[in-house]
Design a protein around this motif. Structure first.
Motif, PDB file in Angstrom:
ATOM      1  N   ARG A  17      86.959  95.163  77.587  1.00 18.98           N
ATOM      2  CA  ARG A  17      87.256  95.083  79.018  1.00 18.98           C
ATOM      3  C   ARG A  17      88.764  95.233  79.202  1.00 18.98           C
ATOM      4  O   ARG A  17      89.543  94.523  78.570  1.00 18.98           O
TER       5      ARG A  17
ATOM      6  N   TYR B  44      89.214  92.575  74.658  1.00 22.18           N
ATOM      7  CA  TYR B  44      90.022  92.669  75.884  1.00 22.18           C
ATOM      8  C   TYR B  44      91.280  93.483  75.615  1.00 22.18           C
ATOM      9  O   TYR B  44      91.920  93.315  74.573  1.00 22.18           O
TER      10      TYR B  44
ATOM     11  N   ASP C 281      89.391  98.340  84.023  1.00 23.78           N
ATOM     12  CA  ASP C 281      88.124  97.965  84.665  1.00 23.78           C
ATOM     13  C   ASP C 281      88.393  97.076  85.875  1.00 23.78           C
ATOM     14  O   ASP C 281      87.628  97.072  86.833  1.00 23.78           O
TER      15      ASP C 281
ATOM     16  N   GLU D  94      89.616  91.643  89.593  1.00 18.44           N
ATOM     17  CA  GLU D  94      89.136  90.606  88.667  1.00 18.44           C
ATOM     18  C   GLU D  94      89.234  89.238  89.334  1.00 18.44           C
ATOM     19  O   GLU D  94      88.316  88.420  89.261  1.00 18.44           O
TER      20      GLU D  94
ATOM     21  N   THR E  14      83.410  88.075  82.532  1.00 18.95           N
ATOM     22  CA  THR E  14      83.003  89.236  81.729  1.00 18.95           C
ATOM     23  C   THR E  14      81.523  89.165  81.400  1.00 18.95           C
ATOM     24  O   THR E  14      80.807  90.166  81.467  1.00 18.95           O
TER      25      THR E  14
END
Length: 257
Positions: free
Chosen positions: A3, A123, A144, A181, A255
């Motif tokens: 991610r 990550y 992302d 996020e 996530t």
């Protein structure tokens, strides 16, 4: 697949680098393999992890210029649980803003460079510069999601609407899967009413995911970069270390959703 999270806010001094370093180190401590990419020509993430930034010859700048492969620029951060890696930066990166403008598909260069290694990490955290220029656009196009640190101060909401507008533009034109996020409050001072008012004000006016974890104003957190260490290695019992551990838990939970 890893991610990729851009840590961004065009305002300086809101805790972007502090969050990038300490979130990455806490994710690494929790067993996640993490690559931190310093996208700021000030190189504070690089020096904050103990590297002498102006002596480095292999940085993200050389990767963007295609002088070296991305694999060649990666440095393992020692003593960080064998899980934290860095692509460093220094003042040379300042020239990339201008150089990228003349490149074909200039917004996609970073995405293209990181693509071969994306699956090797849980990550990839991109520490963006305090501006909405070509380096930040590249970071958001590659990512992302965007994590937005907001300082608990009177002008916290100023500029945030511009950042969200930029994120929306990138979603529409360059990266349809990009999402916010979340927003994380930093430099919270429990002794002042102002910090509490700022948190309530942002919550009332912002229709975005806001992390439960609030990062306190903490002396040990401020000292750690001068020792070249993340807070969980410098003082693992400090309130700053505790907060970033909780933030890492929330990011992992996000996530897994």
């Amino acid at each position: 697949m890893g991610r990729m999270i851009a840590v961004a806010n065009q305002k300086g001094g809101v805790g972007k680098t502090t969050t990038s370093i300490n979130l990455s180190a806490c994710l690494a401590e929790k067993g996640k393999k993490v690559l931190l990419v310093d996208m700021d020509s000030q190189g504070n993430t690089t020096s904050g992890l103990g590297l002498e930034k102006n002596e480095l010859e292999k940085t993200i700048y050389e990767v963007l210029r295609e002088e070296i492969s991305v694999e060649n620029a990666i440095v393992e951060i020692e003593d960080c649980f064998g899980n934290l890696f860095l692509i460093p930066s220094n003042r040379n990166l300042a020239g990339a803003e201008i150089e990228l403008i003349t490149s074909e598909n200039m917004q996609y260069i970073l995405k293209e460079k990181l693509a071969p290694i994306k699956d090797q990490y849980d990550y990839i955290i991109l520490d963006c510069p305090p501006a909405l220029g070509m380096l930040t656009v590249n970071a958001m196009t590659a990512s992302d999601s965007v994590l937005v640190p907001i300082q608990c101060e009177f002008y916290a909401l100023d500029g945030l609407s511009q950042l969200i507008y930029t994120i929306n533009l990138i979603q529409e034109n360059l990266n349809p899967s990009l999402e916010i996020e979340g927003v994380v409050f930093t430099m919270y001072d429990a002794r002042t009413n102002l910090s509490l008012q700022v948190v309530e004000n942002v919550k009332d006016n912002l229709n975005q995911n806001i992390y439960k974890t609030i990062i306190p104003r903490n002396v040990r957190l401020a000292e750690a970069p001068s020792h070249g260490l993340p807070i969980n290695l410098y003082d693992k019992k400090s309130s700053g270390a505790e907060a970033y551990h909780l933030l890492a838990d929330e990011v992992i939970e996000n996530t897994e959703k």
